[in-house]
Design a protein around this motif. Sequence first.
Motif, PDB file in Angstrom:
ATOM      1  N   GLY A   1       0.769   7.328   3.281  1.00  0.00           N
ATOM      2  CA  GLY A   1      -0.145   7.052   4.177  1.00  0.00           C
ATOM      3  C   GLY A   1      -1.558   7.878   4.482  1.00  0.00           C
ATOM      4  O   GLY A   1      -1.593   8.396   3.527  1.00  0.00           O
ATOM      5  N   GLU A   2      -2.383   7.931   5.490  1.00  0.00           N
ATOM      6  CA  GLU A   2      -2.929   8.115   5.642  1.00  0.00           C
ATOM      7  C   GLU A   2      -2.849   9.318   7.208  1.00  0.00           C
ATOM      8  O   GLU A   2      -2.171   8.882   8.075  1.00  0.00           O
ATOM      9  N   VAL A   3      -2.394  10.567   7.331  1.00  0.00           N
ATOM     10  CA  VAL A   3      -2.795  11.027   8.833  1.00  0.00           C
ATOM     11  C   VAL A   3      -3.903  12.297   9.288  1.00  0.00           C
ATOM     12  O   VAL A   3      -4.138  12.789   8.249  1.00  0.00           O
ATOM     13  N   ASN A   4      -4.073  12.601  10.038  1.00  0.00           N
ATOM     14  CA  ASN A   4      -5.507  13.500   9.993  1.00  0.00           C
ATOM     15  C   ASN A   4      -7.023  13.273   9.320  1.00  0.00           C
ATOM     16  O   ASN A   4      -7.084  14.235   8.673  1.00  0.00           O
TER      17      ASN A   4
ATOM     18  N   ASN B   1      -0.219  -0.653  -0.015  1.00  0.00           N
ATOM     19  CA  ASN B   1       0.361   0.653   0.060  1.00  0.00           C
ATOM     20  C   ASN B   1       1.802  -0.139   0.842  1.00  0.00           C
ATOM     21  O   ASN B   1       1.686  -0.564   1.726  1.00  0.00           O
ATOM     22  N   PRO B   2       2.745   0.031  -0.094  1.00  0.00           N
ATOM     23  CA  PRO B   2       3.677  -1.396   0.095  1.00  0.00           C
ATOM     24  C   PRO B   2       4.771  -0.637   0.640  1.00  0.00           C
ATOM     25  O   PRO B   2       5.759  -1.070   2.440  1.00  0.00           O
ATOM     26  N   MET B   3       4.237   0.960   1.219  1.00  0.00           N
ATOM     27  CA  MET B   3       5.176   1.302   2.317  1.00  0.00           C
ATOM     28  C   MET B   3       4.219   1.729   3.702  1.00  0.00           C
ATOM     29  O   MET B   3       4.390   2.280   4.684  1.00  0.00           O
ATOM     30  N   ARG B   4       3.201   1.256   4.588  1.00  0.00           N
ATOM     31  CA  ARG B   4       2.305   0.600   5.016  1.00  0.00           C
ATOM     32  C   ARG B   4       3.855   0.166   6.790  1.00  0.00           C
ATOM     33  O   ARG B   4       4.616  -0.282   5.888  1.00  0.00           O
ATOM     34  N   GLY B   5       2.906   1.331   7.683  1.00  0.00           N
ATOM     35  CA  GLY B   5       3.659   1.055   9.040  1.00  0.00           C
ATOM     36  C   GLY B   5       5.589   2.054   8.444  1.00  0.00           C
ATOM     37  O   GLY B   5       6.280   1.795  10.056  1.00  0.00           O
ATOM     38  N   PHE B   6       5.538   2.570   7.675  1.00  0.00           N
ATOM     39  CA  PHE B   6       6.280   3.643   7.733  1.00  0.00           C
ATOM     40  C   PHE B   6       6.694   5.031   7.493  1.00  0.00           C
ATOM     41  O   PHE B   6       6.445   5.520   6.999  1.00  0.00           O
ATOM     42  N   GLY B   7       5.821   4.930   8.563  1.00  0.00           N
ATOM     43  CA  GLY B   7       4.491   6.366   8.662  1.00  0.00           C
ATOM     44  C   GLY B   7       5.283   7.502   9.030  1.00  0.00           C
ATOM     45  O   GLY B   7       6.831   7.700   9.725  1.00  0.00           O
TER      46      GLY B   7
ATOM     47  N   VAL C   1      -2.275   5.017  -3.830  1.00  0.00           N
ATOM     48  CA  VAL C   1      -2.967   5.513  -2.887  1.00  0.00           C
ATOM     49  C   VAL C   1      -4.441   5.435  -3.511  1.00  0.00           C
ATOM     50  O   VAL C   1      -5.274   5.722  -2.225  1.00  0.00           O
ATOM     51  N   ALA C   2      -4.796   5.405  -4.638  1.00  0.00           N
ATOM     52  CA  ALA C   2      -5.770   5.159  -5.025  1.00  0.00           C
ATOM     53  C   ALA C   2      -6.493   3.980  -4.992  1.00  0.00           C
ATOM     54  O   ALA C   2      -7.985   3.754  -4.096  1.00  0.00           O
TER      55      ALA C   2
ATOM     56  N   GLY D   1     -10.720   1.323   0.264  1.00  0.00           N
ATOM     57  CA  GLY D   1     -10.742   0.193   0.818  1.00  0.00           C
ATOM     58  C   GLY D   1      -9.343  -0.715   0.857  1.00  0.00           C
ATOM     59  O   GLY D   1     -10.030  -1.351   1.181  1.00  0.00           O
ATOM     60  N   ASN D   2      -8.424  -0.430   0.642  1.00  0.00           N
ATOM     61  CA  ASN D   2      -7.381  -1.686   0.341  1.00  0.00           C
ATOM     62  C   ASN D   2      -6.348  -1.375   0.552  1.00  0.00           C
ATOM     63  O   ASN D   2      -5.200  -0.908  -0.301  1.00  0.00           O
ATOM     64  N   PRO D   3      -6.189  -0.799   2.206  1.00  0.00           N
ATOM     65  CA  PRO D   3      -4.344  -0.711   2.986  1.00  0.00           C
ATOM     66  C   PRO D   3      -3.984  -1.252   2.241  1.00  0.00           C
ATOM     67  O   PRO D   3      -2.235  -0.952   2.639  1.00  0.00           O
ATOM     68  N   GLU D   4      -3.678  -2.527   1.989  1.00  0.00           N
ATOM     69  CA  GLU D   4      -2.657  -3.478   1.935  1.00  0.00           C
ATOM     70  C   GLU D   4      -2.069  -3.184   0.399  1.00  0.00           C
ATOM     71  O   GLU D   4      -0.570  -4.190   0.214  1.00  0.00           O
TER      72      GLU D   4
END
Length: 427
Positions: free
Chosen positions: A354-357, A391-397, A380-381, A386-389
């Motif tokens: 994901g993205e942190v800071n 990431n299959p790990m979204r929400g598992f930060g 990640v690319a 601009g396509n956050p969807e």
Amino acid sequence: MKQIPYWMDTAPALPDRSGKDLPDEADVVVIGGGLTGLSTAYHAALKGARVVLVEKDQVGSGASGRNGSHCNPGITISPAQARQRYGQERARELYDAFRVAVDLVEEIAVKEKIDCDFHRAGRLGLVCKPKHLEGMHAKQRDLAENFGHETVVLSKSELRAELGSDYYHGALLDPLGAALHVGKFVVGLADAAERAGAEIHERNAATGLTRLPGGGFVVETMRGTIRAKQVMAATDAYTDQSMPWFRKRLINVGSFIIVTEPLGEARAKELIPNGRLLVAHKNVGNYIRLTPDNRLAFGGRARFAPSNPASDIKSGDILKREMTEIFPQLAGVRIDYVWGGMVGFSWDRIPHAGEVNGLYYSMGYCGHGVQMATYMGRAVAEMMDGNPEANPMRGFGFPKVPVPFYNGTAWFLPFGGAYYKAKDRLL
């Protein structure tokens, strides 16, 4: 006996990508030259981004060149755990990502003409006690009914056609499991990233990051600084003190491998007649396969200790004893390679990305890095585009607050190792 990874030693020689001057700026700077970083650089460059990758050693010098060279579908926790934790729909999405990850490795190898011996060898998940075979039947049903994935349970008598050993009591055969020469894949992916337009700078460690008020970062390296619109941290178990936030959220575990002398085709087929990938279903298990030149590669945790030359030799001795316990016919075989490496684990045993800071990342593959690092590099690319969807790990930060009393050094591993070894004996 060589204390270097067989996979990198038998891959094509890497060109020298060190000593180059950094450009003043880039669209994307990738930190780390393993499969995550190379895949990110490759896919971002294909999108037209100006990409610079910095690696403190050579590409593939970390976990990406030190693993067992397995490329298998299957989530890092059990399917039942995934359903219980995330619900059926989310668990199925995760499971599909792990399956598609193997397909992506194959697609890249074909598209970029990477001669890395990729083939669907099939994976045998081996059980060490008769009572565990019932669990394999339950897993088979779960995979078929809830994940659309067909596997085959083999009894001990049926397993004899797959394995020249009576050590195990059955197995779950996954026909989609793939073998490859991971060293050749790393070398080929680096070449493909450069052909796509990415710059690779080896022996040039990133030493610091400064986030700019107007967006982007200044990346400090051993050979100067570079300004980047976006930065990707792709260091996983080899994350150093320059990124303490991630170090405090990853558990780095040593894993070790020995490779025998060439056995010859006939003798190799006596051990694993159909060339399957073998993984023992234990808390402290082994991962085993034949190499393309008919050696046996035999890996495992061996000792819950970091990898270094002395530790690798001690672990190699343990692995040889375990190997000959499973395959007594190899008692007199010479060991030609022994090495170790670090594997990045998250506390919840799920990869995180994901993205942190403002900093993008993907880490914590929990032993599934060949396929998932490649897949998550592409994801990640897409995220940076601009396509956050994607990431299959979204929400598992990673947790915002690190685990108390943990600074990135897994001092508790010997105690945990003793517990899990005892659990394997008793259960």
